[in-house]
Design an enzyme around this catalytic site. Structure first.
Site, PDB file in Angstrom:
ATOM      1  N   THR A 132      41.018  37.030  41.737  1.00  0.00           N
ATOM      2  CA  THR A 132      40.997  38.490  41.648  1.00  0.00           C
ATOM      3  C   THR A 132      42.348  39.038  41.177  1.00  0.00           C
ATOM      4  O   THR A 132      42.609  40.236  41.258  1.00  0.00           O
ATOM      5  CB  THR A 132      40.628  39.129  43.011  1.00  0.00           C
ATOM      6  OG1 THR A 132      41.516  38.592  43.995  1.00  0.00           O
ATOM      7  CG2 THR A 132      39.196  38.836  43.391  1.00  0.00           C
ATOM      8  N   LEU A 178      46.248  37.803  36.326  1.00  0.00           N
ATOM      9  CA  LEU A 178      46.302  36.672  35.402  1.00  0.00           C
ATOM     10  C   LEU A 178      44.900  36.146  35.104  1.00  0.00           C
ATOM     11  O   LEU A 178      44.531  35.906  33.956  1.00  0.00           O
ATOM     12  CB  LEU A 178      47.173  35.562  36.011  1.00  0.00           C
ATOM     13  CG  LEU A 178      47.383  34.336  35.138  1.00  0.00           C
ATOM     14  CD1 LEU A 178      48.178  34.693  33.887  1.00  0.00           C
ATOM     15  CD2 LEU A 178      48.106  33.232  35.910  1.00  0.00           C
ATOM     16  N   GLU A 185      60.515  44.010  26.401  1.00  0.00           N
ATOM     17  CA  GLU A 185      59.206  44.555  26.798  1.00  0.00           C
ATOM     18  C   GLU A 185      59.355  46.052  26.962  1.00  0.00           C
ATOM     19  O   GLU A 185      60.429  46.530  27.344  1.00  0.00           O
ATOM     20  CB  GLU A 185      58.762  43.950  28.125  1.00  0.00           C
ATOM     21  CG  GLU A 185      58.531  42.459  28.051  1.00  0.00           C
ATOM     22  CD  GLU A 185      58.017  41.917  29.368  1.00  0.00           C
ATOM     23  OE1 GLU A 185      56.815  42.031  29.622  1.00  0.00           O
ATOM     24  OE2 GLU A 185      58.830  41.413  30.144  1.00  0.00           O
ATOM     25  N   HIS A 201      60.638  30.634  29.725  1.00  0.00           N
ATOM     26  CA  HIS A 201      60.294  30.934  28.327  1.00  0.00           C
ATOM     27  C   HIS A 201      61.492  30.791  27.366  1.00  0.00           C
ATOM     28  O   HIS A 201      61.392  30.126  26.337  1.00  0.00           O
ATOM     29  CB  HIS A 201      59.737  32.355  28.192  1.00  0.00           C
ATOM     30  CG  HIS A 201      58.614  32.647  29.147  1.00  0.00           C
ATOM     31  ND1 HIS A 201      57.676  31.719  29.499  1.00  0.00           N
ATOM     32  CD2 HIS A 201      58.277  33.779  29.820  1.00  0.00           C
ATOM     33  CE1 HIS A 201      56.804  32.270  30.350  1.00  0.00           C
ATOM     34  NE2 HIS A 201      57.157  33.518  30.559  1.00  0.00           N
ATOM     35  N   LYS A 220      63.191  44.545  30.495  1.00  0.00           N
ATOM     36  CA  LYS A 220      61.988  45.367  30.661  1.00  0.00           C
ATOM     37  C   LYS A 220      62.338  46.828  30.371  1.00  0.00           C
ATOM     38  O   LYS A 220      63.508  47.214  30.412  1.00  0.00           O
ATOM     39  CB  LYS A 220      61.472  45.238  32.099  1.00  0.00           C
ATOM     40  CG  LYS A 220      60.970  43.825  32.404  1.00  0.00           C
ATOM     41  CD  LYS A 220      59.862  43.827  33.422  1.00  0.00           C
ATOM     42  CE  LYS A 220      59.389  42.419  33.748  1.00  0.00           C
ATOM     43  NZ  LYS A 220      58.379  41.894  32.842  1.00  0.00           N
TER      44      LYS A 220
HETATM   45  C1  BG6 Z   1      55.640  36.409  32.261  1.00  0.00           C
HETATM   46  C2  BG6 Z   1      56.591  37.196  33.114  1.00  0.00           C
HETATM   47  O1  BG6 Z   1      55.891  35.032  32.369  1.00  0.00           O
HETATM   48  O2  BG6 Z   1      55.787  36.794  30.901  1.00  0.00           O
HETATM   49  C3  BG6 Z   1      56.362  38.682  32.928  1.00  0.00           C
HETATM   50  O3  BG6 Z   1      56.389  36.857  34.478  1.00  0.00           O
HETATM   51  C4  BG6 Z   1      56.402  39.057  31.481  1.00  0.00           C
HETATM   52  O4  BG6 Z   1      57.319  39.443  33.665  1.00  0.00           O
HETATM   53  C5  BG6 Z   1      55.495  38.159  30.652  1.00  0.00           C
HETATM   54  O5  BG6 Z   1      55.955  40.406  31.364  1.00  0.00           O
HETATM   55  C6  BG6 Z   1      55.671  38.399  29.174  1.00  0.00           C
HETATM   56  O6  BG6 Z   1      54.721  37.649  28.479  1.00  0.00           O
HETATM   57  P1  BG6 Z   1      54.183  38.115  27.051  1.00  0.00           P
HETATM   58  O7  BG6 Z   1      53.313  37.001  26.598  1.00  0.00           O
HETATM   59  O8  BG6 Z   1      53.449  39.405  27.299  1.00  0.00           O
HETATM   60  O9  BG6 Z   1      55.385  38.322  26.217  1.00  0.00           O
END
Ligand code: BG6
Length: 466
Positions: free
Chosen positions: A13, A16, A213, A237, A321
């Protein structure tokens, strides 16, 4: 291809599951990339009937309007209510898996940990009781990030996990590796002679990797506030992208050879000292961050790789962010040709620049020097390839690729434990230092393009192409 499976999602739920995992499975299903015989068990704490669960999924626009294909897919989903720390419920979950296994005539089980990390251990310990009773090579365990919160906790969790499951069955997911343009880094590097011999400190001036973001932490505040940008984005990442960019060309591209080469990069990353934290790290927090805390929502840093091939090349990483746009890009700036040649008007010669545009636009950009028509002046021209502009093309979602690979036991795009270990060593050198706590957390207004101190860190200029 795998011929049948049951896909268990802990956190059924959650956002993700709803926004990424189930839409990714559905897309694979639509593309005929899944066997007919599969089932999904969505495991959550909410007291939902199957219908209520389907309505919850349909709130998301990724599930287009109902049609026969979507109905058939939804038919395969069972909703299973449980508290993840209620041991008694794992037995019934095992019974449910067995029952569905009989229906699909197979016993491949996938367990996706899509819960808050605080549940990872209890789920893995409970699952292991039933896991052992099954043939090992019929299981797969997919773990979302964050894998621990520092080296110590990651080591502890990894120990638990490897006690509970066979190493080969553990898939540590980093969804950025499922993105087309990240995979294209290897293709571009290793299939173009142009770059192959110019990929070291002799030719490259600096590397920038930036992910911005335009949204904030919103309802993820509880998770995010204990993590911050360094652990949320850089540890995984950004460092994975960095290793793809700089790893040595292996003899052949296999899971093992890539892992070895990535590891060699991560092991050799220059860690931080109090002095370098002072000069080479910028922390920020956007105005209006929902709680009063010292958690960074922005980080920029400068590091290097201490190998013969890369030593001395500055590598800049940035993520934040609530910035002006959602964008991810890699910029490789080559050294300037400073040879003086009287034939050309060299004053206008610029560094070559190669950019990998990861998102939202996917593409590759190359800036080169060229002759101005009619005289011997030099000016820059660019070759700009936009993959997403092609109307017949739409990239698969990152999770599609990774789920497909996991189902088919291809670990090439998954992070190994050793990679995670060295990534934490790098991050810990910042977070465990008192200097980080002393360092000013710069407040920035929402929607900024960049923070002044970070622009200074990269020596002026921009993190992105435009
Ligand atoms: C996630 C982070 O791994 O990646 C998030 O926990 C972030 O905080 C997200 O927003 C960004 O992923 P993408 O694919 O939207 O760039």
């Amino acid at each position: 291809m795998i011929n049948s499976f049951i896909f268990n999602i802990f956190g059924g739920t959650g956002d993700l599951a709803k926004k990424k995992l189930l839409p990714a499975l559905y897309n694979l299903y639509k593309k005929d990339m899944l066997p007919e015989n599969f089932k999904v068990i969505s495991i959550g704490r909410r007291n939902y009937t199957k219908n209520q669960y389907v309505n919850f999924l349909m709130e998301d626009t990724k599930f287009s309007s109902r049609d026969k294909q979507l109905d058939d897919f939804l038919e395969k989903i069972t909703y299973y209510e449980m508290n993840f720390d209620d041991s008694s419920k794992y037995k019934d979950l095992d019974v449910l898996n067995k029952k569905l296994g009989e229906e699909i005539k197979g016993d491949n089980r996938v367990f996706y940990f899509a819960t808050p990390p605080s549940y990872f251990e209890v789920i893995s310990n409970n699952l292991s009781m039933y896991y052992k009773n099954n043939q090992k090579n019929h299981q797969r365990v997919l773990i979302e990030k964050p894998f621990g919160s520092d080296l110590k906790s990651a080591e502890y969790f990894n120990e638990q996990l490897e006690k509970a499951f066979d190493k080969n069955d553990i898939y540590r997911i980093d969804h950025y590796l499922g993105k087309e343009m990240i995979q294209n880094i290897l293709t571009m590097r290793f299939t173009n002679q142009l770059f192959r011999n110019n990929w070291s400190k002799d030719s490259i001036d600096n590397i920038k990797i930036a992910i911005s973001e335009n949204i904030g932490v919103e309802e993820r505040i509880n998770y995010y506030d204990s993590v911050g940008a360094l652990r949320d984005m850089v540890q995984n990442h950004l460092l994975q992208i960095l290793s793809f960019l700089t790893l040595e060309r292996p003899f052949e591209i296999t899971t093992e050879s890539l892992k070895k080469e990535k590891l060699n990069i991560l092991k050799n990353l220059k860690t931080f000292t109090p002095d370098s934290i002072r000069s080479d790290v910028v922390f920020g927090q956007y105005d209006g961050y929902p709680v009063k805390s010292e958690t960074e929502t922005y980080v920029a840093l400068k590091t290097e790789i201490l190998t013969d091939k890369w030593k001395g090349v500055p590598i800049y990483l940035m993520t934040g962010k609530h910035m002006s746009e959602k964008k991810a890009e890699v910029l490789i700036t080559f050294k300037k040709d400073t040879s003086k040649d009287c034939f050309f008007n060299n004053d206008n010669v610029e560094n070559n620049l190669l950019a990998f545009k990861i998102q939202p636009t996917e593409g590759v950009y190359l800036r080169i020097n060229s002759k101005v028509p009619g005289n011997n002046d030099v000016s820059t021209v660019s070759l700009d390839y936009c993959q997403t502009c092609n109307t017949n093309y739409s990239s698969p979602e990152a999770y599609e690729k990774l789920l497909f690979d996991c189902l088919n036991r291809d670990k090439t795009l998954f992070a190994s434990w050793e990679e995670i270990k060295y990534s934490w060593t790098f991050i810990d050198s910042i977070t465990k230092s008192c200097e980080s706590r002393r360092k000013a957390l710069l407040k920035y207004p929402r929607g900024v393009e960049d923070i002044k101190e970070s622009t200074k860190l990269i020596g002026g200029g921009k993190w992105f192409l435009d």
